[in-house]
Motif scaffolding. Structure first.
Motif, PDB file in Angstrom:
ATOM      1  N   PRO A  47       4.793   5.629 -16.235  1.00 41.00           N
ATOM      2  CA  PRO A  47       3.916   5.766 -15.072  1.00 41.00           C
ATOM      3  C   PRO A  47       2.503   6.197 -15.451  1.00 41.00           C
ATOM      4  O   PRO A  47       2.293   6.902 -16.437  1.00 41.00           O
ATOM      5  N   ALA A  48       1.547   5.763 -14.648  1.00 45.51           N
ATOM      6  CA  ALA A  48       0.143   6.125 -14.853  1.00 45.51           C
ATOM      7  C   ALA A  48      -0.540   6.237 -13.497  1.00 45.51           C
ATOM      8  O   ALA A  48      -0.191   5.516 -12.551  1.00 45.51           O
ATOM      9  N   VAL A  49      -1.526   7.126 -13.419  1.00 43.58           N
ATOM     10  CA  VAL A  49      -2.311   7.310 -12.197  1.00 43.58           C
ATOM     11  C   VAL A  49      -3.779   7.186 -12.571  1.00 43.58           C
ATOM     12  O   VAL A  49      -4.252   7.868 -13.480  1.00 43.58           O
ATOM     13  N   LEU A  50      -4.489   6.318 -11.871  1.00 43.51           N
ATOM     14  CA  LEU A  50      -5.912   6.093 -12.118  1.00 43.51           C
ATOM     15  C   LEU A  50      -6.728   6.674 -10.974  1.00 43.51           C
ATOM     16  O   LEU A  50      -6.476   6.373  -9.801  1.00 43.51           O
ATOM     17  N   ILE A  51      -7.710   7.521 -11.311  1.00 39.02           N
ATOM     18  CA  ILE A  51      -8.691   8.009 -10.341  1.00 39.02           C
ATOM     19  C   ILE A  51     -10.031   7.395 -10.727  1.00 39.02           C
ATOM     20  O   ILE A  51     -10.533   7.635 -11.829  1.00 39.02           O
ATOM     21  N   SER A  52     -10.589   6.580  -9.822  1.00 39.67           N
ATOM     22  CA  SER A  52     -11.796   5.826 -10.157  1.00 39.67           C
ATOM     23  C   SER A  52     -12.755   5.805  -8.978  1.00 39.67           C
ATOM     24  O   SER A  52     -12.373   6.138  -7.843  1.00 39.67           O
ATOM     25  N   PRO A  53     -14.003   5.379  -9.219  1.00 39.69           N
ATOM     26  CA  PRO A  53     -14.972   5.282  -8.112  1.00 39.69           C
ATOM     27  C   PRO A  53     -14.549   4.307  -7.017  1.00 39.69           C
ATOM     28  O   PRO A  53     -15.083   4.356  -5.907  1.00 39.69           O
ATOM     29  N   TYR A  54     -13.619   3.414  -7.326  1.00 42.89           N
ATOM     30  CA  TYR A  54     -13.195   2.417  -6.350  1.00 42.89           C
ATOM     31  C   TYR A  54     -12.083   2.911  -5.427  1.00 42.89           C
ATOM     32  O   TYR A  54     -11.637   2.166  -4.549  1.00 42.89           O
ATOM     33  N   ASP A  55     -11.638   4.146  -5.600  1.00 41.64           N
ATOM     34  CA  ASP A  55     -10.519   4.633  -4.804  1.00 41.64           C
ATOM     35  C   ASP A  55     -10.817   4.670  -3.312  1.00 41.64           C
ATOM     36  O   ASP A  55      -9.907   4.526  -2.493  1.00 41.64           O
ATOM     37  N   THR A  56     -12.075   4.880  -2.953  1.00 47.13           N
ATOM     38  CA  THR A  56     -12.397   4.903  -1.521  1.00 47.13           C
ATOM     39  C   THR A  56     -12.243   3.520  -0.886  1.00 47.13           C
ATOM     40  O   THR A  56     -12.288   3.407   0.347  1.00 47.13           O
ATOM     41  N   ASP A  57     -12.051   2.462  -1.683  1.00 41.65           N
ATOM     42  CA  ASP A  57     -11.721   1.154  -1.116  1.00 41.65           C
ATOM     43  C   ASP A  57     -10.427   1.223  -0.316  1.00 41.65           C
ATOM     44  O   ASP A  57     -10.237   0.448   0.629  1.00 41.65           O
ATOM     45  N   LEU A  58      -9.539   2.134  -0.697  1.00 45.95           N
ATOM     46  CA  LEU A  58      -8.306   2.317   0.069  1.00 45.95           C
ATOM     47  C   LEU A  58      -8.609   2.683   1.518  1.00 45.95           C
ATOM     48  O   LEU A  58      -7.845   2.343   2.433  1.00 45.95           O
ATOM     49  N   ILE A  59      -9.710   3.371   1.726  1.00 43.03           N
ATOM     50  CA  ILE A  59     -10.105   3.795   3.065  1.00 43.03           C
ATOM     51  C   ILE A  59     -10.940   2.725   3.751  1.00 43.03           C
ATOM     52  O   ILE A  59     -10.727   2.403   4.923  1.00 43.03           O
ATOM     53  N   ARG A  60     -11.880   2.140   3.015  1.00 46.63           N
ATOM     54  CA  ARG A  60     -12.871   1.256   3.635  1.00 46.63           C
ATOM     55  C   ARG A  60     -12.392  -0.183   3.785  1.00 46.63           C
ATOM     56  O   ARG A  60     -12.836  -0.895   4.681  1.00 46.63           O
ATOM     57  N   GLU A  61     -11.483  -0.625   2.899  1.00 47.85           N
ATOM     58  CA  GLU A  61     -11.052  -2.028   2.946  1.00 47.85           C
ATOM     59  C   GLU A  61      -9.923  -2.221   3.963  1.00 47.85           C
ATOM     60  O   GLU A  61      -9.540  -1.315   4.686  1.00 47.85           O
ATOM     61  N   GLY A  62      -9.368  -3.429   3.974  1.00 51.89           N
ATOM     62  CA  GLY A  62      -8.362  -3.777   4.965  1.00 51.89           C
ATOM     63  C   GLY A  62      -6.971  -3.287   4.609  1.00 51.89           C
ATOM     64  O   GLY A  62      -6.739  -2.636   3.589  1.00 51.89           O
ATOM     65  N   SER A  63      -6.016  -3.642   5.456  1.00 58.32           N
ATOM     66  CA  SER A  63      -4.648  -3.133   5.332  1.00 58.32           C
ATOM     67  C   SER A  63      -3.967  -3.595   4.053  1.00 58.32           C
ATOM     68  O   SER A  63      -3.102  -2.898   3.515  1.00 58.32           O
ATOM     69  N   GLU A  64      -4.351  -4.764   3.533  1.00 60.57           N
ATOM     70  CA  GLU A  64      -3.707  -5.277   2.319  1.00 60.57           C
ATOM     71  C   GLU A  64      -3.909  -4.323   1.143  1.00 60.57           C
ATOM     72  O   GLU A  64      -2.999  -4.112   0.343  1.00 60.57           O
ATOM     73  N   GLU A  65      -5.096  -3.725   1.043  1.00 60.55           N
ATOM     74  CA  GLU A  65      -5.382  -2.772  -0.028  1.00 60.55           C
ATOM     75  C   GLU A  65      -4.463  -1.562   0.051  1.00 60.55           C
ATOM     76  O   GLU A  65      -3.931  -1.085  -0.954  1.00 60.55           O
ATOM     77  N   ARG A  66      -4.236  -1.055   1.245  1.00 60.04           N
ATOM     78  CA  ARG A  66      -3.382   0.129   1.423  1.00 60.04           C
ATOM     79  C   ARG A  66      -1.912  -0.207   1.190  1.00 60.04           C
ATOM     80  O   ARG A  66      -1.181   0.572   0.583  1.00 60.04           O
ATOM     81  N   ARG A  67      -1.471  -1.368   1.678  1.00 60.39           N
ATOM     82  CA  ARG A  67      -0.086  -1.773   1.413  1.00 60.39           C
ATOM     83  C   ARG A  67       0.163  -1.909  -0.077  1.00 60.39           C
ATOM     84  O   ARG A  67       1.199  -1.473  -0.597  1.00 60.39           O
ATOM     85  N   ARG A  68      -0.796  -2.511  -0.775  1.00 61.54           N
ATOM     86  CA  ARG A  68      -0.637  -2.704  -2.216  1.00 61.54           C
ATOM     87  C   ARG A  68      -0.522  -1.354  -2.925  1.00 61.54           C
ATOM     88  O   ARG A  68       0.300  -1.184  -3.835  1.00 61.54           O
ATOM     89  N   TYR A  69      -1.337  -0.399  -2.517  1.00 59.96           N
ATOM     90  CA  TYR A  69      -1.307   0.924  -3.143  1.00 59.96           C
ATOM     91  C   TYR A  69       0.043   1.612  -2.929  1.00 59.96           C
ATOM     92  O   TYR A  69       0.676   2.073  -3.891  1.00 59.96           O
ATOM     93  N   PHE A  70       0.490   1.689  -1.683  1.00 58.61           N
ATOM     94  CA  PHE A  70       1.739   2.390  -1.411  1.00 58.61           C
ATOM     95  C   PHE A  70       2.947   1.628  -1.954  1.00 58.61           C
ATOM     96  O   PHE A  70       3.921   2.250  -2.410  1.00 58.61           O
ATOM     97  N   ASP A  71       2.910   0.301  -1.928  1.00 58.28           N
ATOM     98  CA  ASP A  71       4.013  -0.463  -2.503  1.00 58.28           C
ATOM     99  C   ASP A  71       4.115  -0.241  -4.005  1.00 58.28           C
ATOM    100  O   ASP A  71       5.213  -0.128  -4.562  1.00 58.28           O
ATOM    101  N   SER A  72       2.957  -0.173  -4.683  1.00 54.86           N
ATOM    102  CA  SER A  72       2.968   0.067  -6.129  1.00 54.86           C
ATOM    103  C   SER A  72       3.539   1.444  -6.441  1.00 54.86           C
ATOM    104  O   SER A  72       4.371   1.601  -7.348  1.00 54.86           O
ATOM    105  N   LEU A  73       3.111   2.448  -5.691  1.00 56.07           N
ATOM    106  CA  LEU A  73       3.614   3.801  -5.911  1.00 56.07           C
ATOM    107  C   LEU A  73       5.107   3.879  -5.638  1.00 56.07           C
ATOM    108  O   LEU A  73       5.882   4.405  -6.451  1.00 56.07           O
TER     109      LEU A  73
END
Length: 375
Positions: free
Chosen positions: A115-141
């Motif tokens: 397992p690995a966890v990445l903290i990057s400047p693009y993380d706020t895309d989870l908030i600003r982008e559409g639902s697909e970005e959030r589904r992808r994040y939680f599905d991966s986790l």
């Protein structure tokens, strides 16, 4: 768990590179565009078989080459035998992942092992982008934590692709197989209901951990909530598919199901996307990642084995985060909350100053135009 060695061949802007890491903190220092983040992405490939930043694997092949190789040597636990993972791709062929030179029959068998966890400047895309970005994040986790969920997700997505393909066949008068669509719906419905249920159950575990980390980052000034939006709870998915069939055939895609779910981020009852400040959005995103790390670090291990902390990848945090949030992350590093850490920065003196009180073994690398040297 530690990543001890990394070897790259024709990966992004690297023709070839070999690195040996510290079990503590590893710093990649260099100018913007030199290839620091590409090293983190190579580690992400080893952990999750894919890029953290690009949607297509072909984008990872160095310009002018027709293949790439990323190889890493892991020590999964103290005194354990090292394990070698290799990810390779040749133009026009299927990506290959091997474990100690033996190819995986399925990529899913690799997910969650390193397992690995990445903290990057693009993380706020989870908030600003559409639902697909959030589904992808939680599905991966959730896939790294629960192989039952991963298997369900793979099966569901496979059937969904077949359903969408069927919907595109003809206009209802020719080429359309209504009986086959019903068969697919019969198989899709129970999988979708299980996925929705597992997502809801996972969030009951995730949300309190996330809220605690946000309170520590933001001094508890705002109340944050994750609201799971799904069409399925309390509904019969098979009936929903039937009720929406005419619309699905007109649009030639499946308009209902867990592939349409969303995770709504709220702060004091209002959407963080619209009402959260830039700083609040950054705290929200970091709290998501810290909760991710804690859950991955606490997952059950085989009897007799110690907890396996994920690799922590920190991209450009000194440039993009304020002193308060950096101090919180470094406090966690100093308290040995994290295991092995990889971070990037443009300023060596700043990095050394920030890490002065951490007390871990630190190894520094200079990155220049696709070449890496140990400092």
């Amino acid at each position: 768990m530690t990543l001890d060695q990394l070897h790259l061949l024709f990966f992004k802007n690297y023709e070839e590179a070999s690195l040996t890491f510290s079990s503590g903190i590893n710093c990649f220092v260099g100018d913007n565009g030199s290839g620091k983040t590409n090293l983190l992405d190579a580690i992400h490939y080893l952990a999750l078989t894919k890029s953290a930043f690009a949607s297509a694997d072909a984008q990872a092949v160095k310009q002018g080459a027709d293949f790439f190789v990323v190889k890493g040597k892991f020590t999964p636990a103290p005194l354990a035998k090292p394990e070698t993972i290799q990810v390779s791709l040749r133009a026009g062929q299927k990506k290959i992942i091997t474990h100690d030179k033996q190819p995986y029959l399925r990529l899913a068998d690799h997910i969650g092992r390193y397992p690995a966890v990445l903290i990057s400047p693009y993380d706020t895309d989870l908030i600003r982008e559409g639902s697909e970005e959030r589904r992808r994040y939680f599905d991966s986790l959730q896939s790294q934590l629960d192989h039952e969920f991963l298997e369900l997700l793979i099966q569901y997505n496979g059937l969904l692709r077949q359903r969408n393909f069927t919907l595109k066949q003809g206009d209802g008068s020719r080429g359309f197989d209504a009986l086959y669509l019903q068969t697919l719906d019969d198989q899709l419905a129970p999988l979708g209901e299980q996925l929705s249920q597992l997502r809801a159950e996972f969030l009951t575990q995730f949300i309190p951990v996330f809220q605690r980390h946000y309170a520590q980052l933001a001094d508890g000034h705002e109340a944050v909530v994750l609201d799971y939006k799904s069409q399925l709870p309390g509904q019969n998915f098979r009936h929903l598919l039937l009720a929406n069939e005419r619309r699905d055939r007109a649009l030639q895609r499946s308009t209902t199901g867990p592939h349409r779910d969303d995770f709504v981020f709220l702060m004091d009852g209002l959407p963080v996307k619209s009402y959260g400040s830039q700083g609040q959005q950054k705290s929200f995103a970091i709290a998501l990642k810290l909760a991710q790390f804690e859950l991955l670090a606490g997952r059950p291990q085989p009897v007799g084995e110690p907890p396996a902390k994920p690799l922590l990848l920190l991209d450009d945090i000194f440039d993009r985060l304020d002193d308060k949030r950096i101090a919180r992350l470094l406090q966690l590093v100093a308290n040995h909350t994290f295991g092995q850490v990889f971070l990037t920065d443009t300023n060596l003196a700043r990095t050394d100053q920030a890490l002065a009180g951490v007390g871990s073994d630190i190894r520094r690398f200079r990155v220049q135009a696709g070449s890496v040297t140990t400092l």
